[in-house]
Design a protein around this motif. Sequence first.
Motif, PDB file in Angstrom:
ATOM      1  N   VAL A  66     -11.420  38.378 127.279  1.00 15.88           N
ATOM      2  CA  VAL A  66     -10.140  38.811 127.695  1.00 15.88           C
ATOM      3  C   VAL A  66      -9.553  38.103 128.775  1.00 15.88           C
ATOM      4  N   GLU A  67      -8.378  37.431 128.191  1.00 14.06           N
ATOM      5  CA  GLU A  67      -7.590  36.600 129.339  1.00 14.06           C
ATOM      6  C   GLU A  67      -7.114  37.295 130.725  1.00 14.06           C
ATOM      7  N   GLU A  68      -6.562  38.346 130.464  1.00 16.91           N
ATOM      8  CA  GLU A  68      -6.009  39.133 131.605  1.00 16.91           C
ATOM      9  C   GLU A  68      -7.027  39.450 132.586  1.00 16.91           C
ATOM     10  N   GLU A  69      -8.200  39.926 131.962  1.00 15.61           N
ATOM     11  CA  GLU A  69      -9.490  40.289 132.795  1.00 15.61           C
ATOM     12  C   GLU A  69     -10.082  39.052 133.548  1.00 15.61           C
ATOM     13  N   VAL A  70     -10.007  37.966 132.747  1.00 14.40           N
ATOM     14  CA  VAL A  70     -10.636  36.756 133.557  1.00 14.40           C
ATOM     15  C   VAL A  70      -9.802  36.250 134.588  1.00 14.40           C
ATOM     16  N   ALA A  71      -8.298  36.271 134.373  1.00 19.21           N
ATOM     17  CA  ALA A  71      -7.364  35.710 135.363  1.00 19.21           C
ATOM     18  C   ALA A  71      -7.569  36.388 136.607  1.00 19.21           C
ATOM     19  N   SER A  72      -7.722  37.905 136.467  1.00 23.02           N
ATOM     20  CA  SER A  72      -7.418  38.665 137.498  1.00 23.02           C
ATOM     21  C   SER A  72      -8.727  38.388 138.198  1.00 23.02           C
ATOM     22  N   ALA A  73     -10.027  38.441 137.666  1.00 22.38           N
ATOM     23  CA  ALA A  73     -11.423  38.317 138.113  1.00 22.38           C
ATOM     24  C   ALA A  73     -11.145  36.697 139.125  1.00 22.38           C
ATOM     25  N   MET A  74     -10.733  35.715 138.305  1.00 21.21           N
ATOM     26  CA  MET A  74     -10.850  34.589 139.102  1.00 21.21           C
ATOM     27  C   MET A  74      -9.837  34.531 140.471  1.00 21.21           C
ATOM     28  N   GLN A  75      -8.701  35.379 140.331  1.00 18.96           N
ATOM     29  CA  GLN A  75      -7.825  35.336 141.526  1.00 18.96           C
ATOM     30  C   GLN A  75      -8.684  36.198 142.434  1.00 18.96           C
ATOM     31  N   GLN A  76      -9.428  37.351 142.282  1.00 20.82           N
ATOM     32  CA  GLN A  76      -9.970  38.085 143.022  1.00 20.82           C
ATOM     33  C   GLN A  76     -11.246  37.237 143.600  1.00 20.82           C
ATOM     34  N   ALA A  77     -11.911  36.506 142.916  1.00 24.78           N
ATOM     35  CA  ALA A  77     -12.795  35.622 143.532  1.00 24.78           C
ATOM     36  C   ALA A  77     -12.393  34.574 144.534  1.00 24.78           C
ATOM     37  N   ALA A  78     -11.391  33.937 143.890  1.00 24.09           N
ATOM     38  CA  ALA A  78     -10.681  32.856 145.051  1.00 24.09           C
ATOM     39  C   ALA A  78     -10.596  33.806 146.326  1.00 24.09           C
ATOM     40  N   GLU A  79      -9.846  34.799 146.336  1.00 23.81           N
ATOM     41  CA  GLU A  79      -9.684  35.520 147.484  1.00 23.81           C
ATOM     42  C   GLU A  79     -10.791  36.035 148.432  1.00 23.81           C
ATOM     43  N   VAL A  80     -11.921  36.316 147.753  1.00 21.80           N
ATOM     44  CA  VAL A  80     -12.982  36.877 148.092  1.00 21.80           C
ATOM     45  C   VAL A  80     -13.822  35.519 148.981  1.00 21.80           C
ATOM     46  N   LEU A  81     -13.939  34.274 148.134  1.00 21.91           N
ATOM     47  CA  LEU A  81     -14.730  33.441 148.538  1.00 21.91           C
ATOM     48  C   LEU A  81     -13.927  32.209 149.588  1.00 21.91           C
ATOM     49  N   GLY A  82     -12.630  32.425 149.163  1.00 21.43           N
ATOM     50  CA  GLY A  82     -11.523  31.433 150.043  1.00 21.43           C
ATOM     51  C   GLY A  82     -11.365  30.231 149.262  1.00 21.43           C
ATOM     52  N   THR A  83     -12.395  29.818 148.391  1.00 17.92           N
ATOM     53  CA  THR A  83     -12.287  28.816 147.589  1.00 17.92           C
ATOM     54  C   THR A  83     -13.312  28.930 146.425  1.00 17.92           C
ATOM     55  N   ILE A  84     -12.917  28.233 145.182  1.00 16.62           N
ATOM     56  CA  ILE A  84     -14.037  28.069 144.296  1.00 16.62           C
ATOM     57  C   ILE A  84     -14.466  26.779 144.071  1.00 16.62           C
ATOM     58  N   TYR A 119     -13.728  28.825 128.165  1.00 13.49           N
ATOM     59  CA  TYR A 119     -12.489  28.097 128.196  1.00 13.49           C
ATOM     60  C   TYR A 119     -11.795  29.058 129.289  1.00 13.49           C
ATOM     61  N   LEU A 120     -11.788  30.123 129.193  1.00  9.56           N
ATOM     62  CA  LEU A 120     -10.796  31.181 129.803  1.00  9.56           C
ATOM     63  C   LEU A 120     -11.262  30.917 131.469  1.00  9.56           C
ATOM     64  N   ALA A 121     -12.508  30.928 131.540  1.00  8.12           N
ATOM     65  CA  ALA A 121     -13.179  30.930 132.941  1.00  8.12           C
ATOM     66  C   ALA A 121     -12.641  29.593 133.516  1.00  8.12           C
ATOM     67  N   CYS A 122     -12.806  28.620 132.785  1.00  6.54           N
ATOM     68  CA  CYS A 122     -12.348  27.095 133.235  1.00  6.54           C
ATOM     69  C   CYS A 122     -10.717  27.146 133.498  1.00  6.54           C
ATOM     70  N   HIS A 123     -10.157  27.699 132.610  1.00  5.24           N
ATOM     71  CA  HIS A 123      -8.759  27.803 132.678  1.00  5.24           C
ATOM     72  C   HIS A 123      -8.167  28.114 133.911  1.00  5.24           C
ATOM     73  N   HIS A 124      -8.771  29.279 134.365  1.00  8.09           N
ATOM     74  CA  HIS A 124      -8.334  30.328 135.565  1.00  8.09           C
ATOM     75  C   HIS A 124      -9.181  29.821 137.029  1.00  8.09           C
ATOM     76  N   ALA A 125     -10.321  29.120 136.434  1.00 11.10           N
ATOM     77  CA  ALA A 125     -10.817  28.414 137.730  1.00 11.10           C
ATOM     78  C   ALA A 125     -10.255  27.146 138.230  1.00 11.10           C
ATOM     79  N   LEU A 126      -9.835  26.193 137.450  1.00  8.50           N
ATOM     80  CA  LEU A 126      -9.469  25.126 137.562  1.00  8.50           C
ATOM     81  C   LEU A 126      -8.408  24.810 138.439  1.00  8.50           C
ATOM     82  N   PRO A 127      -7.284  25.767 138.635  1.00  4.13           N
ATOM     83  CA  PRO A 127      -6.274  25.625 139.513  1.00  4.13           C
ATOM     84  C   PRO A 127      -6.777  25.527 140.882  1.00  4.13           C
TER      85      PRO A 127
END
Length: 263
Positions: A66-84, A119-127
């Motif tokens: 589900v794209e919306e869930e992956v997009a939100s999860a990657m943004q949360q991950a980036a905030e928690v980790l400071g980086t991916i 694909y979705l995980a890569c798409h939203h982690a790549l930026p």
Amino acid sequence: MMEFSGKGIVITGGGRGIGLACAHLMAERGGAVVLLGNNAETLQDAEADLRDRGYVATAIVADVSVEEEVASAMQQAAEVLGTIDALVNNAAVQPYGTVATMRPAEWDCVIGVNLRGAYLACHHALPHMLAQNRGSIVNIASVQALANQTRVAAYATSKAGMLALTRSLAVDFGGSGIRANAVCPGCIDAPMTRFSASETAPGCEEEIIRRWGKAQPLGRVGRPEEVAEVVAFLASDRASFCTGAEYKVDGGLMATLGVALPD
């Protein structure tokens, strides 16, 4: 060896099996890990276990299809980790069926989780990786991407697609300091293998797994930790010139012909 010190790692399907083994190893080596998955209880147990060992771990519930869930999860991950810095695409499902017997909805589910999810995980982690001009993606494919058993049409198709996805990532983003590789496990003593054994012979799982292990030159099934060692290598700076390739962790299974000469 603290090769992941200061690095943030996202692992889909990180609550159990190979994904959890990767989380343990990379956290042990200094990384901060985010576990993605759709089973909240499993993820929370995994997070608690990692934290009890003194590791930095965060669980985020998301359906990778589900794209919306992956997009939100990657943004949360980036905030928690400071980086991916690294992404491990491990989430997968494997229902059995042939092209004739599997319903379109089942087929779409397998492709949606295994291939579209990667694909979705890569798409939203790549930026996040592109912003820092570095990153490593490790896709957990399968020996089923290279050769098939019966009744795994959708699963094998999804895993073969992951190899093509891996090559595309390597070619398109190598100039931006991002590497992508795939790992192809053979028969590993993980939840998916035990599910397959139960489907094959209910109540005789241990015997089936032992028999499958005997089919490999090393004479046994593998352990999730053995796959995790290869994943960690590819995600680390030690693999700085490795990209666009697939690595078998299969006990020699794919090196074997299905014909045995008499002793």
